[in-house]
Design an enzyme around this catalytic site. Structure first.
Site, PDB file in Angstrom:
ATOM      1  N   SER A  97       0.834  -1.200   0.000  1.00 24.23           N
ATOM      2  CA  SER A  97       0.000   0.000   0.000  1.00 24.23           C
ATOM      3  C   SER A  97       0.875   1.258   0.000  1.00 24.23           C
ATOM      4  O   SER A  97       1.663   1.455  -0.928  1.00 24.23           O
ATOM      5  CB  SER A  97      -0.964  -0.047   1.192  1.00 24.23           C
ATOM      6  OG  SER A  97      -1.965   0.932   1.051  1.00 24.23           O
ATOM      7  N   ASP A 154      -9.434  -4.773  -5.618  1.00 20.65           N
ATOM      8  CA  ASP A 154      -8.903  -3.818  -4.642  1.00 20.65           C
ATOM      9  C   ASP A 154      -9.805  -2.586  -4.654  1.00 20.65           C
ATOM     10  O   ASP A 154      -9.920  -1.895  -5.661  1.00 20.65           O
ATOM     11  CB  ASP A 154      -7.468  -3.441  -5.033  1.00 20.65           C
ATOM     12  CG  ASP A 154      -6.753  -2.619  -3.970  1.00 20.65           C
ATOM     13  OD1 ASP A 154      -7.426  -1.891  -3.213  1.00 20.65           O
ATOM     14  OD2 ASP A 154      -5.510  -2.688  -3.903  1.00 20.65           O
ATOM     15  N   HIS A 191      -7.295  -5.686  -1.477  1.00 20.91           N
ATOM     16  CA  HIS A 191      -6.126  -4.848  -1.191  1.00 20.91           C
ATOM     17  C   HIS A 191      -5.132  -5.525  -0.260  1.00 20.91           C
ATOM     18  O   HIS A 191      -3.923  -5.477  -0.481  1.00 20.91           O
ATOM     19  CB  HIS A 191      -6.614  -3.538  -0.560  1.00 20.91           C
ATOM     20  CG  HIS A 191      -5.532  -2.542  -0.287  1.00 20.91           C
ATOM     21  ND1 HIS A 191      -4.846  -1.909  -1.300  1.00 20.91           N
ATOM     22  CD2 HIS A 191      -5.014  -2.069   0.885  1.00 20.91           C
ATOM     23  CE1 HIS A 191      -3.953  -1.076  -0.766  1.00 20.91           C
ATOM     24  NE2 HIS A 191      -4.030  -1.163   0.553  1.00 20.91           N
TER      25      HIS A 191
END
Length: 426
Positions: A236, A329, A364
């Site tokens: 991320s 995601d 994600h």
């Protein structure tokens, strides 16, 4: 009269790393007996997590979770590790949870039990036919954990057992901030001196760019680290930092980089700091919510800018890079970002440096394997509590975690342990 023999439940190995598969076997059942296999974990936060599958014993009175089909439960089909990856909070407990190991020096205890019949709840009120306590570890025996607080460097160093020297890794998580150790502990268990860096907190913004360079240099100069075999692993927001260091830093020369669920889009600062403010990372007017009021950030970096001043120029890449993303995601436009980066890398004639993994149906939070899928969870953003939608569907997401981890470990092995690693062609 002969008493029926008691069922025998075995789990092998009973003590293992979290990414190591186990085999669950029930014997001494009657032929064609319906049973439920159940797993139960009490988290460090005091929350119970469970998974269960419905099985029917063979003509020999056995159930093998590796070989047999689950006909229902939290997973179905032939799923050797379904008792772990399909775990979810027990009904009636707290909601919007994410299961994360905080103290990596202790195991994750998981009770595996077998019950008569096909049950869907109320396990705590029933007596199992048999039960076994297993231990799942992020830290292998002999791995050393060293807390580090030097100047502005805060983190934890994990050192594999043995004299070394070993390859090194800088491990960075995302915008939730704080110190997250479990992936670093697991990477050290696979032979990498790994530093889990805490680089973002409620009070940290902006971040000094030299922090990351100092940490990288600290790893590189550690006596048990091979100096030219140090990589970077980011998820991320950690991906953004990883890519920044790979293409912009004059000091850091990573041997390879792994980037999971991230983007390269942001406005670069001219000064000595990298301002990790949300205003810089995207257009927050594009935030959406779903029917459950879960917050979706996916669109804030879309469309990906064609302006090179608003994104990192991946044509400057000089080390092998693995990009991992999931098509569901809902937090970051990681698939679109990976495609844009791939185009830049291709235009520069550096396709040999890129490995791109895209997983249909994954979200994600692509974690090490067998970790329960977290589609949404609580998050604090600028002091505001909200529930973020991370995305993903349990089965394909869990498959993505298992497959990507194998490929990540193979990628690290190739580029950090092998003597011949591809570099950018000058």
């Amino acid at each position: 009269m002969h008493n029926n023999p008691l069922p025998i439940l075995s789990v092998r190995p009973i003590r293992a790393l979290v990414d190591e598969p186990f085999k669950v076997l029930v014997e001494n059942l009657g032929p064609g007996s319906p049973v439920t296999l159940h797993s139960l974990h009490l988290s460090e936060d005091g929350d119970h997590w469970e998974a269960f599958g419905h099985y029917v014993s063979s003509q020999w009175g056995t159930v093998s979770v590796v070989d047999d089909f689950s006909f229902g439960g939290t997973y179905s089909g032939k799923e050797p590790m379904g008792l772990l990856w399909s775990q979810r909070p027990v009904p009636g407990g707290r909601r919007d949870l994410r299961l994360r190991k905080m103290n990596v020096t202790t195991p994750m205890p998981v009770h595996i039990s077998v019950y008569s019949g096909h049950l869907t709840g109320g396990f705590q009120d029933r007596v199992p036919l048999a039960s076994v306590l297993t231990e799942r570890w992020y830290m292998a025996p002999g791995v050393k954990r060293v807390s580090v607080k030097e100047g502005n460097i805060l983190g934890t160093l994990f050192i594999p057992p043995g004299p070394g020297p070993f390859p090194g890794l800088l491990d960075m998580w995302g915008g939730g901030g704080g110190l997250v150790e479990y992936r670093a502990a697991l990477l050290a268990s696979h032979g990498y001196v790994t530093f889990a860096l805490s680089y973002l907190s409620a009070t940290q913004a902006p971040v000094d760019k030299t922090l990351f360079e100092s940490v990288f240099n600290m790893i590189k100069t550690h006596p048990q680290v091979i100096p030219d075999k140090v990589g970077i692993f980011g998820l991320s927001l950690g991906t953004l930092i990883t890519l920044f260091l790979a293409v912009e830093s004059k000091v850091v020369r990573p041997a390879c980089c792994v980037c999971v669920s991230g983007t390269h889009s942001f406005i670069r600062d001219k000064g000595s700091t990298l301002t990790l403010s949300h205003d810089m990372l995207g257009d927050y007017s594009k935030v959406r919510v779903d029917e459950n009021n879960h917050v979706i950030w996916h669109d804030i970096t879309l469309p990906i800018s064609t302006d090179f001043s608003r994104k990192l120029d991946l044509s400057k890449l000089n080390c092998p890079l693995m990009l991992v993303s999931g098509t569901d995601d809902q937090n970051v436009a990681a698939v679109e970002a990976a495609e844009d980066m791939a185009q830049m890398i291709h235009a520069a004639g550096k396709d040999h440096l890129l490995t791109k993994l895209v997983y249909p149906g994954a979200g994600h939070l692509i974690e090490p394997p067998f970790a329960p899928h977290c589609r949404f969870s609580r998050f604090i953003n600028k002091g505001e509590k909200l529930t973020l939608l991370w995305g993903g569907h349990t089965k394909p997401h869990s498959d993505a975690q298992e497959d990507s981890w194998k490929k990540i470990l193979a990628f690290l092995q190739m580029h950090l342990y092998s003597s011949s690693c591809p570099r950018a062609r000058m």
